[in-house]
Design a protein around this motif. Structure first.
Motif, mmCIF file in Angstrom:
data_model
loop_
_atom_site.group_PDB
_atom_site.id
_atom_site.type_symbol
_atom_site.label_atom_id
_atom_site.label_comp_id
_atom_site.label_asym_id
_atom_site.label_seq_id
_atom_site.Cartn_x
_atom_site.Cartn_y
_atom_site.Cartn_z
ATOM 1 N N GLN A 115 0.811 -1.215 0.000
ATOM 2 C CA GLN A 115 0.000 0.000 0.000
ATOM 3 C C GLN A 115 0.844 1.265 0.000
ATOM 4 O O GLN A 115 1.970 1.286 0.509
ATOM 5 N N SER A 116 0.287 2.324 -0.574
ATOM 6 C CA SER A 116 0.805 3.682 -0.453
ATOM 7 C C SER A 116 -0.273 4.501 0.238
ATOM 8 O O SER A 116 -1.383 4.641 -0.284
ATOM 9 N N VAL A 117 0.057 5.020 1.414
ATOM 10 C CA VAL A 117 -0.940 5.715 2.225
ATOM 11 C C VAL A 117 -0.385 7.058 2.678
ATOM 12 O O VAL A 117 0.765 7.145 3.118
ATOM 13 N N ASN A 118 -1.202 8.100 2.552
ATOM 14 C CA ASN A 118 -0.864 9.415 3.082
ATOM 15 C C ASN A 118 -1.772 9.700 4.274
ATOM 16 O O ASN A 118 -2.994 9.564 4.171
ATOM 17 N N ILE A 119 -1.179 10.092 5.388
ATOM 18 C CA ILE A 119 -1.935 10.377 6.603
ATOM 19 C C ILE A 119 -1.704 11.823 6.997
ATOM 20 O O ILE A 119 -0.570 12.323 6.944
ATOM 21 N N GLU A 120 -2.762 12.506 7.370
ATOM 22 C CA GLU A 120 -2.643 13.839 7.944
ATOM 23 C C GLU A 120 -3.026 13.744 9.409
ATOM 24 O O GLU A 120 -4.194 13.609 9.752
ATOM 25 N N LEU A 121 -2.004 13.811 10.256
ATOM 26 C CA LEU A 121 -2.198 13.583 11.677
ATOM 27 C C LEU A 121 -2.454 14.923 12.370
ATOM 28 O O LEU A 121 -1.598 15.807 12.360
ATOM 29 N N PRO A 122 -3.615 15.128 12.969
ATOM 30 C CA PRO A 122 -3.927 16.418 13.613
ATOM 31 C C PRO A 122 -2.963 16.714 14.757
ATOM 32 O O PRO A 122 -2.667 15.838 15.581
ATOM 33 N N ILE A 123 -2.478 17.965 14.779
ATOM 34 C CA ILE A 123 -1.537 18.368 15.832
ATOM 35 C C ILE A 123 -2.201 19.346 16.800
ATOM 36 O O ILE A 123 -2.389 19.073 17.968
ATOM 37 N N PRO A 160 -3.359 30.249 16.516
ATOM 38 C CA PRO A 160 -4.229 31.182 17.241
ATOM 39 C C PRO A 160 -5.446 31.621 16.427
ATOM 40 O O PRO A 160 -6.461 32.050 17.003
ATOM 41 N N THR A 161 -5.361 31.503 15.100
ATOM 42 C CA THR A 161 -6.509 31.828 14.245
ATOM 43 C C THR A 161 -7.535 30.702 14.201
ATOM 44 O O THR A 161 -8.565 30.828 13.539
ATOM 45 N N HIS A 162 -7.228 29.585 14.888
ATOM 46 C CA HIS A 162 -8.034 28.359 14.884
ATOM 47 C C HIS A 162 -7.931 27.592 13.570
ATOM 48 O O HIS A 162 -8.740 26.717 13.283
ATOM 49 N N THR A 163 -6.905 27.926 12.775
ATOM 50 C CA THR A 163 -6.593 27.126 11.597
ATOM 51 C C THR A 163 -5.954 25.813 12.052
ATOM 52 O O THR A 163 -4.974 25.818 12.802
ATOM 53 N N LEU A 164 -6.514 24.693 11.616
ATOM 54 C CA LEU A 164 -6.024 23.391 12.036
ATOM 55 C C LEU A 164 -4.680 23.090 11.378
ATOM 56 O O LEU A 164 -4.504 23.309 10.177
ATOM 57 N N ILE A 165 -3.742 22.597 12.159
ATOM 58 C CA ILE A 165 -2.435 22.190 11.660
ATOM 59 C C ILE A 165 -2.347 20.662 11.702
ATOM 60 O O ILE A 165 -2.518 20.042 12.756
#
Length: 314
Positions: A15-23, A27-32
């Motif tokens: 498999q080839s998998v891309n994960i975006e792990l929430p950190i 301060p703007t409440h933009t999710l990283i």
């Protein structure tokens, strides 16, 4: 097949998998999110981490990890095992062109971290809990600091015999004995019986094609050594440095080096000069040992005690 499980996502063979792990959120409440790229072969083999940007201003390492991922995705066949690629670990530092986090903390001195701690500590905790348990080996790409260039080198604690063997297989110009630093990524991996190499090359906030190419070639040699890819790249002459030391300025003023990265020097040799701005005082800088120049201060204006030229000793 060794199971790889990251943030609840199970990666199966082939498999080839891309994960975006929430950190966290700005301060703007933009999710990283922390992007993680996993590439798995059908045949069982080692799990290898390739990471860059633990320090957010070390763009060279980010670019090197990105290039390696691109080559795997564009045709370099993964014969066995799994690659976990994290090109940019310290997103906060990258956004602000900074080595550290907004509160000044250094991620590479924050391990194993704490899920309720500072931002740096929380990222360190994620890496300690989600990534380190999955891997067997790793290459963490770094550069020198601001105005400090490093000749391509692998840093490894010579007490870690497995990592030393891997460092030699990587095959860049220098392998430097560097003891594990407390609370570092490498020390935490070692405590978990994993083997993490640190590659140093170039300068922060600069793209250095020579260092990038050396990082890519070395990674291919290492993956070939592990049987993960077929890349019969000829090894180059690698010098093993038992220790190293910075030659420091004995005066403040304008610094002019007379040696370049990679050059050999003799103890007592004049390797630089420091002058006042008016040419009335000139202070020679002498090599403190026989060895090779593995790091160089590019700042022409220095203060007494500044690290000027890093000399590795065989």
């Amino acid at each position: 097949m060794k199971e790889v499980l990251i943030n609840g996502v199970r990666i199966r063979s082939g498999q080839s998998v891309n994960i975006e792990l929430p950190i966290a959120k700005l301060p703007t409440h933009t999710l990283i999110d922390l992007p993680i790229f996993i590439r798995s072969a059908k045949e069982e083999g080692p799990v290898v981490l390739i990471s860059g940007g633990v320090h957010g201003d070390e763009i060279n390492g980010i670019f090197t990890a990105k290039r390696i991922l691109e080559e795997i995705d564009s045709g370099v066949e993964l014969l066995k095992g799994t690659l976990i690629v994290i090109p940019l670990v310290n997103i906060y530092g990258f956004l602000s062109n900074s080595r550290t986090f907004p509160d000044g903390r250094d991620l590479n001195r924050s391990f194993p971290g704490n899920k309720k701690g500072s931002l740096a500590s929380r990222i360190a905790y994620i890496l300690s809990e989600q990534i380190i348990p999955q891997i067997d080996f790793g290459i963490d790409f770094h550069t020198g600091g601001r105005m400090l260039s490093n000749q391509p080198q692998i840093r490894v604690d010579f007490k870690d015999k497995v990592a030393l063997e891997l460092a030699k297989a990587f095959g860049t110009h220098f392998v430097v004995n560097s003891k594990h630093i407390e609370k570092s990524f490498r020390k935490t991996a070692y405590n978990a019986r994993k083997h993490l190499l640190v590659f140093e090359g170039g300068e922060s906030m600069r793209l250095d094609n020579f260092a990038i190419d050396e990082g890519i070639l070395g990674t291919k040699r290492l993956l070939n050594h592990l049987g993960m890819i077929y890349a019969p790249i000829a090894p180059q002459a690698t010098l093993v440095m038992k220790d190293s030391e910075w030659t420091r300025g004995k005066a403040s003023g304008i610094f002019f080096s007379s040696v370049k990265l990679g050059e050999s020097v003799k103890k007592g040799q004049i390797i630089a000069r420091i002058s006042d701005p008016y040419g009335q005082v000139i202070v020679p800088v002498k090599a403190n040992a026989n060895g090779h120049v593995i790091g160089l201060n590019n700042n022409p204006v220095v203060n007494v005690g500044d690290a000027l030229i890093h000399i590795g000793r065989e």
